[in-house]
Write a protein that holds these residues in place. Structure first.
Motif, PDB file in Angstrom:
ATOM      1  N   UNK A 236      43.200  58.010  89.009  1.00 33.57           N
ATOM      2  CA  UNK A 236      44.063  57.883  87.832  1.00 33.57           C
ATOM      3  C   UNK A 236      43.278  58.225  86.562  1.00 33.57           C
ATOM      4  N   UNK A 237      42.040  57.782  86.505  1.00 37.45           N
ATOM      5  CA  UNK A 237      41.181  58.094  85.365  1.00 37.45           C
ATOM      6  C   UNK A 237      40.842  59.593  85.321  1.00 37.45           C
ATOM      7  N   UNK A 238      40.625  60.190  86.492  1.00 36.76           N
ATOM      8  CA  UNK A 238      40.385  61.635  86.547  1.00 36.76           C
ATOM      9  C   UNK A 238      41.570  62.401  85.981  1.00 36.76           C
ATOM     10  N   UNK A 239      42.764  61.979  86.335  1.00 33.60           N
ATOM     11  CA  UNK A 239      43.967  62.657  85.840  1.00 33.60           C
ATOM     12  C   UNK A 239      44.049  62.593  84.320  1.00 33.60           C
ATOM     13  N   UNK A 240      43.520  61.510  83.757  1.00 37.27           N
ATOM     14  CA  UNK A 240      43.506  61.370  82.298  1.00 37.27           C
ATOM     15  C   UNK A 240      42.252  61.912  81.648  1.00 37.27           C
ATOM     16  N   UNK A 241      41.403  62.601  82.444  1.00 38.83           N
ATOM     17  CA  UNK A 241      40.150  63.198  81.972  1.00 38.83           C
ATOM     18  C   UNK A 241      39.208  62.157  81.367  1.00 38.83           C
ATOM     19  N   UNK A 242      39.243  60.973  81.920  1.00 45.62           N
ATOM     20  CA  UNK A 242      38.310  59.908  81.524  1.00 45.62           C
ATOM     21  C   UNK A 242      37.176  59.906  82.553  1.00 45.62           C
ATOM     22  N   UNK A 243      36.324  60.894  82.424  1.00 51.54           N
ATOM     23  CA  UNK A 243      35.385  61.221  83.490  1.00 51.54           C
ATOM     24  C   UNK A 243      34.321  60.153  83.721  1.00 51.54           C
ATOM     25  N   UNK A 244      33.709  59.667  82.674  1.00 47.45           N
ATOM     26  CA  UNK A 244      32.641  58.679  82.890  1.00 47.45           C
ATOM     27  C   UNK A 244      33.211  57.364  83.417  1.00 47.45           C
ATOM     28  N   UNK A 245      34.420  57.000  82.988  1.00 45.90           N
ATOM     29  CA  UNK A 245      35.049  55.793  83.534  1.00 45.90           C
ATOM     30  C   UNK A 245      35.317  55.977  85.028  1.00 45.90           C
ATOM     31  N   UNK A 246      35.775  57.168  85.398  1.00 45.32           N
ATOM     32  CA  UNK A 246      36.026  57.451  86.812  1.00 45.32           C
ATOM     33  C   UNK A 246      34.727  57.370  87.616  1.00 45.32           C
ATOM     34  N   UNK A 247      33.659  57.940  87.077  1.00 41.36           N
ATOM     35  CA  UNK A 247      32.368  57.889  87.761  1.00 41.36           C
ATOM     36  C   UNK A 247      31.882  56.451  87.923  1.00 41.36           C
ATOM     37  N   UNK A 248      32.049  55.650  86.895  1.00 41.83           N
ATOM     38  CA  UNK A 248      31.626  54.247  86.982  1.00 41.83           C
ATOM     39  C   UNK A 248      32.365  53.528  88.112  1.00 41.83           C
ATOM     40  N   UNK A 249      33.665  53.791  88.239  1.00 44.22           N
ATOM     41  CA  UNK A 249      34.447  53.137  89.291  1.00 44.22           C
ATOM     42  C   UNK A 249      34.024  53.618  90.678  1.00 44.22           C
ATOM     43  N   UNK A 250      33.773  54.898  90.805  1.00 44.96           N
ATOM     44  CA  UNK A 250      33.331  55.447  92.087  1.00 44.96           C
ATOM     45  C   UNK A 250      31.967  54.893  92.479  1.00 44.96           C
ATOM     46  N   UNK A 251      31.092  54.738  91.513  1.00 45.35           N
ATOM     47  CA  UNK A 251      29.775  54.170  91.797  1.00 45.35           C
ATOM     48  C   UNK A 251      29.874  52.707  92.211  1.00 45.35           C
ATOM     49  N   UNK A 252      30.858  52.008  91.676  1.00 46.37           N
ATOM     50  CA  UNK A 252      31.077  50.616  92.095  1.00 46.37           C
ATOM     51  C   UNK A 252      31.422  50.563  93.586  1.00 46.37           C
ATOM     52  N   UNK A 253      32.226  51.508  94.043  1.00 45.34           N
ATOM     53  CA  UNK A 253      32.547  51.565  95.480  1.00 45.34           C
ATOM     54  C   UNK A 253      31.280  51.846  96.278  1.00 45.34           C
ATOM     55  N   UNK A 254      30.519  52.841  95.833  1.00 44.45           N
ATOM     56  CA  UNK A 254      29.324  53.253  96.576  1.00 44.45           C
ATOM     57  C   UNK A 254      28.293  52.138  96.664  1.00 44.45           C
ATOM     58  N   UNK A 255      28.166  51.364  95.602  1.00 41.34           N
ATOM     59  CA  UNK A 255      27.182  50.280  95.621  1.00 41.34           C
ATOM     60  C   UNK A 255      27.543  49.205  96.651  1.00 41.34           C
ATOM     61  N   UNK A 256      28.841  49.112  96.989  1.00 34.94           N
ATOM     62  CA  UNK A 256      29.288  48.105  97.937  1.00 34.94           C
ATOM     63  C   UNK A 256      29.456  48.649  99.359  1.00 34.94           C
ATOM     64  N   UNK A 257      29.827  49.941  99.457  1.00 35.59           N
ATOM     65  CA  UNK A 257      30.045  50.527 100.791  1.00 35.59           C
ATOM     66  C   UNK A 257      29.953  52.050 100.675  1.00 35.59           C
TER      67      UNK A 257
ATOM     68  N   UNK B  64      22.190  61.923  83.818  1.00 35.18           N
ATOM     69  CA  UNK B  64      22.131  60.474  83.995  1.00 35.18           C
ATOM     70  C   UNK B  64      22.953  60.033  85.203  1.00 35.18           C
ATOM     71  N   UNK B  65      24.173  60.569  85.319  1.00 35.95           N
ATOM     72  CA  UNK B  65      25.021  60.169  86.444  1.00 35.95           C
ATOM     73  C   UNK B  65      24.527  60.745  87.760  1.00 35.95           C
ATOM     74  N   UNK B  66      23.903  61.917  87.737  1.00 36.62           N
ATOM     75  CA  UNK B  66      23.317  62.448  88.976  1.00 36.62           C
ATOM     76  C   UNK B  66      22.203  61.522  89.462  1.00 36.62           C
ATOM     77  N   UNK B  67      21.402  61.038  88.535  1.00 35.67           N
ATOM     78  CA  UNK B  67      20.324  60.113  88.915  1.00 35.67           C
ATOM     79  C   UNK B  67      20.901  58.822  89.480  1.00 35.67           C
ATOM     80  N   UNK B  68      21.944  58.317  88.845  1.00 35.41           N
ATOM     81  CA  UNK B  68      22.555  57.079  89.323  1.00 35.41           C
ATOM     82  C   UNK B  68      23.158  57.265  90.712  1.00 35.41           C
ATOM     83  N   UNK B  69      23.809  58.403  90.912  1.00 32.10           N
ATOM     84  CA  UNK B  69      24.392  58.692  92.221  1.00 32.10           C
ATOM     85  C   UNK B  69      23.311  58.772  93.292  1.00 32.10           C
TER      86      UNK B  69
END
Length: 302
Positions: free
Chosen positions: A230-251, A291-296
């Motif tokens: 939903x954030x991607x559709x609104x071009x809120x890219x860093x917010x979308x990345x933050x949410x995706x990283x939250x998933x990755x940190x857990x699973x 920065x986000x590549x490093x975090x990923x």
């Protein structure tokens, strides 16, 4: 045609070859075959009208450069692209063979037109002129439909301007490439996110709804992933990345690594176009993307 010395070699040959193929002609004033080859090369440079650049090096005066290329006899010609020799020949070839040699490596007229239009588009984008950029990218795609870089930039700009219908039309000819192309796969992920957001399942209160469900269950990955799209559709890219990283940190492996794959797609989308540079040089990196590549990487490798 330009005379090359040690002093201007890096600029006139190495750097120049990042933008246009450079044919380096090693010759000497006393060499008979050189005298017959030189005028033909100069004639072809004129006829090919910018498809390659001719650089002449007097091997007697510039022995350091001749040694660098391992020149043992003259005339010797080397074709450089992106700072590296890609082919060459020795001796005064007839004009027909010279044309065959050049045509094997040089970009077509259509490719040159498309590349020029794309460079002008990127310059216009850097100046904030999206109208000119869009026009130039459209021309580039029309001139050379096989130019994937130009098509990626064109579709991406259409999406940035909320012209999803036009973007889908421009993307349709390369849709089949999405599975094997990081760039086109990223565009498909964006278009899929737009389709997802347009289903009507989420309204103006979607943000609050997402937040409430995630607060109730931090491991509600379906909701987190839905919010990211939903954030991607609104071009809120860093917010979308933050949410995706939250998933990755857990699973990391959730849903066939959907979060990681979508992260990669978003990073491809927000990566600014990189200027062409000579071989061995590194183009500047966008600090947000870096920065986000490093975090990923940190999350995936942890």
């Amino acid at each position: 045609m330009i005379d090359v010395t040690v002093e201007n070699f890096e600029t006139e040959v190495l750097a120049a070859s990042a933008h246009v193929p450079v044919l380096v002609d090693f010759w000497a004033p006393w060499c008979g075959p050189c005298k017959s080859l030189g005028p033909v090369l100069e004639k072809l440079e004129t006829e090919y009208a910018g498809r390659f650049k001719l650089a002449k090096i007097d091997s007697d005066q510039q022995q350091q450069l001749a040694g660098m290329f391992g020149v043992r006899s003259i005339p010797t010609c080397m074709l450089l692209m992106n700072g590296q020799p890609v082919d060459g020949f020795t001796g005064a070839l007839p004009e027909s063979q010279l044309r065959s040699f050049l045509d094997k490596h040089l970009p077509s007229v259509a490719e040159l037109v498309a590349n020029a239009e794309e460079e002008q588009a990127l310059q216009a984008l850097a100046e904030g002129d999206t109208d000119t950029a869009l026009e130039k990218l459209q021309h580039a795609v029309m001139a050379d439909p096989a130019n994937d870089d130009a098509r990626f930039d064109y579709v991406k700009l259409l999406l940035q301007l909320d012209r999803a219908g036009d973007a889908r039309t421009a993307f349709a000819p390369v849709l089949a490439k999405a599975a094997g192309s990081r760039k086109f796969g990223a565009l498909k992920a964006w278009l899929d996110a737009l389709d997802f957001a347009a289903t009507g399942a989420y309204d103006a209160d979607a943000e609050a709804g997402f937040a409430a469900r995630i607060a109730a269950n931090k491991r509600d990955f379906d909701t987190r992933y839905a919010r990211a799209r939903w954030l991607m559709a609104g071009q809120r890219w860093t917010d979308a990345l933050d949410e995706l990283l939250e998933i990755l940190m857990r699973d990391k492996g959730w849903n066939d690594e959907a979060a990681r794959k979508t992260c990669v797609a978003v990073l491809e989308i927000i990566e600014p176009p990189k200027p062409k540079v000579a071989e061995g040089q590194i183009p500047p990196e966008d600090p947000v993307v870096a920065s986000y590549r490093r975090r990923l990487s940190s999350v995936v490798l942890s």
